[in-house]
Design a protein around this motif. Structure first.
Motif, PDB file in Angstrom:
ATOM      1  N   GLU B  21       0.837  -1.198   0.000  1.00  0.00           N
ATOM      2  CA  GLU B  21       0.000   0.000   0.000  1.00  0.00           C
ATOM      3  C   GLU B  21       0.876   1.254   0.000  1.00  0.00           C
ATOM      4  OE1 GLU B  21      -2.997   0.152   3.085  1.00  0.00           O
ATOM      5  OE2 GLU B  21      -2.889   2.343   3.152  1.00  0.00           O
ATOM      6  N   LYS B  22       1.873   1.232   0.876  1.00  0.00           N
ATOM      7  CA  LYS B  22       2.781   2.384   0.976  1.00  0.00           C
ATOM      8  C   LYS B  22       3.510   2.634  -0.346  1.00  0.00           C
ATOM      9  CE  LYS B  22       6.087   1.932   4.092  1.00  0.00           C
ATOM     10  NZ  LYS B  22       7.507   2.158   3.790  1.00  0.00           N
ATOM     11  N   GLU B  23       3.836   1.539  -1.044  1.00  0.00           N
ATOM     12  CA  GLU B  23       4.569   1.659  -2.312  1.00  0.00           C
ATOM     13  C   GLU B  23       3.651   1.978  -3.489  1.00  0.00           C
ATOM     14  OE1 GLU B  23       8.049   1.490  -2.655  1.00  0.00           O
ATOM     15  OE2 GLU B  23       7.704   1.787  -0.505  1.00  0.00           O
ATOM     16  N   GLY B  24       2.349   2.070  -3.198  1.00  0.00           N
ATOM     17  CA  GLY B  24       1.429   2.446  -4.272  1.00  0.00           C
ATOM     18  C   GLY B  24       1.042   1.313  -5.201  1.00  0.00           C
ATOM     19  N   LEU B  25       1.179   0.070  -4.757  1.00  0.00           N
ATOM     20  CA  LEU B  25       0.776  -1.057  -5.604  1.00  0.00           C
ATOM     21  C   LEU B  25      -0.675  -1.427  -5.361  1.00  0.00           C
ATOM     22  CD1 LEU B  25       4.152  -2.313  -5.022  1.00  0.00           C
ATOM     23  CD2 LEU B  25       3.150  -3.206  -7.110  1.00  0.00           C
ATOM     24  N   LEU B  26      -1.062  -1.472  -4.113  1.00  0.00           N
ATOM     25  CA  LEU B  26      -2.445  -1.796  -3.755  1.00  0.00           C
ATOM     26  C   LEU B  26      -3.234  -0.501  -3.639  1.00  0.00           C
ATOM     27  CD1 LEU B  26      -2.235  -4.480  -0.920  1.00  0.00           C
ATOM     28  CD2 LEU B  26      -3.514  -4.659  -3.063  1.00  0.00           C
ATOM     29  N   THR B  27      -4.489  -0.517  -4.140  1.00  0.00           N
ATOM     30  CA  THR B  27      -5.311   0.687  -3.964  1.00  0.00           C
ATOM     31  C   THR B  27      -5.616   0.858  -2.487  1.00  0.00           C
ATOM     32  OG1 THR B  27      -7.303  -0.598  -4.359  1.00  0.00           O
ATOM     33  CG2 THR B  27      -6.341   0.502  -6.249  1.00  0.00           C
ATOM     34  N   GLU B  46      -6.402  -8.001  -6.604  1.00  0.00           N
ATOM     35  CA  GLU B  46      -5.256  -7.146  -6.893  1.00  0.00           C
ATOM     36  C   GLU B  46      -4.015  -7.682  -6.195  1.00  0.00           C
ATOM     37  OE1 GLU B  46      -5.522  -2.349  -7.290  1.00  0.00           O
ATOM     38  OE2 GLU B  46      -5.685  -3.167  -5.278  1.00  0.00           O
ATOM     39  N   LEU B  47      -4.189  -8.014  -4.920  1.00  0.00           N
ATOM     40  CA  LEU B  47      -3.056  -8.537  -4.157  1.00  0.00           C
ATOM     41  C   LEU B  47      -2.593  -9.874  -4.724  1.00  0.00           C
ATOM     42  CD1 LEU B  47      -1.054  -8.466  -1.862  1.00  0.00           C
ATOM     43  CD2 LEU B  47      -2.841  -9.257  -0.300  1.00  0.00           C
ATOM     44  N   GLN B  48      -3.533 -10.709  -5.135  1.00  0.00           N
ATOM     45  CA  GLN B  48      -3.146 -11.992  -5.703  1.00  0.00           C
ATOM     46  C   GLN B  48      -2.395 -11.800  -7.023  1.00  0.00           C
ATOM     47  OE1 GLN B  48      -6.768 -14.117  -5.227  1.00  0.00           O
ATOM     48  NE2 GLN B  48      -5.853 -15.601  -3.849  1.00  0.00           N
TER      49      GLN B  48
END
Lengths: 146, 146
Positions: B21-27, B46-48
């Motif tokens: 999340e912090k890295e901007g990958l997960l909304t 998304e995580l998968q």
DNA sequence: TAGACACCCTGAAGTAGCTATAGGGTCAAG
DNA sequence: CTTGACCCTATAGCTACTTCAGGGTGTCTA
């Protein structure tokens, strides 16, 4: 010789030499009148020993252990063999991992033959399928697809 | 669902989810009354997707790029292919490196057949030779021995 | 109602092996 | 006397996480 010449002669960066010193791999050098590090031929060999081991992929901790055998030639060399065996096993394991990765990537790559919309692209379709937990190229069985 | 369940269902650590999340990958997820993160099925997928790409060895930056294609199915998929090709090339190069490493390590290992003093051990002798810039198993020509 | 326990939060630091940067000192040549 | 090459220390950055400190929340049981 000073740090720059040492670095040139071993083909490694000045910062790396200082880093090895900080990490306790290189013996602490003398300092000249200006506070510059002053190295001997012994230390040149030491650094070359380290760089050579690094080129064999060994971690610094194991190189440190090998250096101790270098300073104590009377020690039993079983520890040396153990370090080599560990390193060989590590490299073999990494290769196995990369090999299966490569196979999966090749399979996935073949899913898209020509330019099209990402939504129709076989690669994206496969990745999206995997995201849903459905069987995919890399993990054909649903339960194996983490 | 809360972060713990999400982590369990994807087989990744809670801290890793927060990191993505912090890295901007997960909304960014909604928050419930207690300030806890609250995830949807979309975000689970998304995580998968991210974890699956990671299992293919891809760096986060390229996964981020793939996620953009996921959100924009009308884009030309040439970029997707390019990412795969880059990844394949990277893995192939790593394998070549490991392969030659392994050969060198095997040669070196064979230099010591039985327990003895480190000073007499063929492995240590070879490493010390290399340190002096002399020809060694891995770099038989003096000038090739950095 | 109190305590135990599982879960959640933030922010910072640690991992490996360097590399890079900031801000300064030394020394010889031109 | 200035330029440039070299040296110094201390600190931050890189990847992809993991760990830790210090604290809040929620539910179950005694």
């Amino acid at each position: 010789m000073r740090i720059g010449e040492l670095a040139r002669r071993t083909g490694c960066e000045v910062e790396t030499v200082r880093y090895y010193e900080k990490e306790g791999l290189l013996t602490i050098p003398q300092r000249d009148g200006s506070g510059y590090r002053s190295y001997t031929g012994q230390q040149l060999e030491e650094l070359q020993f380290i760089r050579h081991c690094r080129s064999l992929g060994m971690p610094l901790a194991e190189i440190k252990a090998l250096l101790r055998f270098r300073y104590h030639p009377q020690w039993d060399c079983a520890g040396v063999n153990a370090i080599l065996d560990t390193q060989i096993a590590r490299v073999q394991e990494q290769m196995r991992g990369l090999q299966s990765l490569l196979e999966q990537l090749h399979l996935l790559r073949m899913e898209c033959a020509h330019r099209q919309q990402a939504g129709e692209c076989g690669i994206m379709k496969n990745l999206n399928q995997a995201a849903k937990g459905e069987p995919c190229l890399c993990h054909p069985l649903p339960e194996g697809c983490a």
